[in-house]
Design a protein around this motif. Structure first.
Motif, PDB file in Angstrom:
ATOM      1  N   GLY A  88       0.795  -1.227   0.000  1.00 24.72           N
ATOM      2  CA  GLY A  88       0.000   0.000   0.000  1.00 24.72           C
ATOM      3  C   GLY A  88       0.824   1.272   0.000  1.00 24.72           C
ATOM      4  N   SER A  89       2.027   1.215   0.548  1.00 27.64           N
ATOM      5  CA  SER A  89       2.921   2.377   0.558  1.00 27.64           C
ATOM      6  C   SER A  89       4.348   1.893   0.754  1.00 27.64           C
ATOM      7  N   ILE A  90       5.284   2.707   0.285  1.00 25.26           N
ATOM      8  CA  ILE A  90       6.705   2.369   0.383  1.00 25.26           C
ATOM      9  C   ILE A  90       7.444   3.578   0.940  1.00 25.26           C
ATOM     10  N   THR A  96       4.005  -0.862   3.717  1.00 25.20           N
ATOM     11  CA  THR A  96       2.809  -1.476   4.293  1.00 25.20           C
ATOM     12  C   THR A  96       2.314  -2.587   3.385  1.00 25.20           C
ATOM     13  N   VAL A  97       1.816  -3.634   4.020  1.00 27.03           N
ATOM     14  CA  VAL A  97       1.203  -4.750   3.309  1.00 27.03           C
ATOM     15  C   VAL A  97      -0.289  -4.691   3.579  1.00 27.03           C
ATOM     16  N   GLN A  98      -1.065  -4.739   2.508  1.00 29.53           N
ATOM     17  CA  GLN A  98      -2.521  -4.715   2.586  1.00 29.53           C
ATOM     18  C   GLN A  98      -3.025  -6.147   2.442  1.00 29.53           C
ATOM     19  N   GLU A 145      -3.602   0.926  -4.120  1.00 31.37           N
ATOM     20  CA  GLU A 145      -4.307   1.645  -3.058  1.00 31.37           C
ATOM     21  C   GLU A 145      -4.438   0.791  -1.799  1.00 31.37           C
ATOM     22  N   PRO A 146      -4.335   1.412  -0.618  1.00 33.06           N
ATOM     23  CA  PRO A 146      -4.500   0.657   0.627  1.00 33.06           C
ATOM     24  C   PRO A 146      -5.946   0.203   0.842  1.00 33.06           C
ATOM     25  N   VAL A 147      -6.101  -0.779   1.725  1.00 36.30           N
ATOM     26  CA  VAL A 147      -7.440  -1.248   2.076  1.00 36.30           C
ATOM     27  C   VAL A 147      -8.206  -0.120   2.757  1.00 36.30           C
ATOM     28  N   ASP A 148      -9.514  -0.216   2.724  1.00 38.23           N
ATOM     29  CA  ASP A 148     -10.375   0.767   3.347  1.00 38.23           C
ATOM     30  C   ASP A 148     -10.585   0.369   4.805  1.00 38.23           C
TER      31      ASP A 148
END
Length: 155
Positions: A88-90, A96-98, A145-148
């Motif tokens: 989701g982001s670096i 982050t892992v979604q 995109e990250p999880v909601d």
């Protein structure tokens, strides 16, 4: 379109609590087991996972984890959990892992969604390790995109 990692984790009888549904701690175990596969075993089980390009003295450490439970997860004999993961982001030394956990195929809604912050850590230097170009490229292949999560402001 970014790649995602998908695997099946076999449900176990010990995963259920007295109410007959999967215990919240066991749901996190499912996310963890899938993350280990995503990082270390990759798609074919031969060490070509997401973090395979990291040096031997570098490991991944979970810095934080946020989990939202969206639906009851009832135990069903011989029905595995389907877990889908992506990045989701670096950051400089973290990412982050979604995660989405479903009780059946991708057409079913996620019962659990999670975001795990991971820091790459050098045992040799006893500090965080900045992503090398190979790891960064590997992470970027899965970037989406990250999880909601509940309470997270919309992007």
């Amino acid at each position: 379109m970014p790649e995602t990692f998908t695997c099946e984790i076999q449900a176990r009888l010990r995963d259920i609590n007295a109410g007959g549904h999967v215990d919240n701690v066991e749901a996190i175990r499912v996310v963890e087991e899938a993350r280990i596969r995503f990082f270390g075993l990759g798609r074919d089980g031969h060490g070509d996972g997401l973090t395979a390009s990291s040096p031997a003295h570098v490991t991944d450490l979970v810095a934080s984890q946020r989990v939202d439970y969206r639906a009851e997860m009832r135990f069903a004999t011989f029905q595995p959990f389907v877990v889908r993961m992506w990045v989701g982001s670096i950051g400089r030394s973290s990412f982050t892992v979604q995660s989405e956990v479903r009780l059946a195929g991708p057409e079913h809604p996620a019962a659990v969604v999670a975001e795990t912050a991971v820091v790459m850590w050098s045992h040799e230097h006893q500090r965080s390790w900045e992503h090398g170009p190979e790891l960064r490229a590997s992470l970027e292949r899965f970037l989406a995109e990250p999880v909601d999560l509940r309470g997270r402001p919309p992007r």
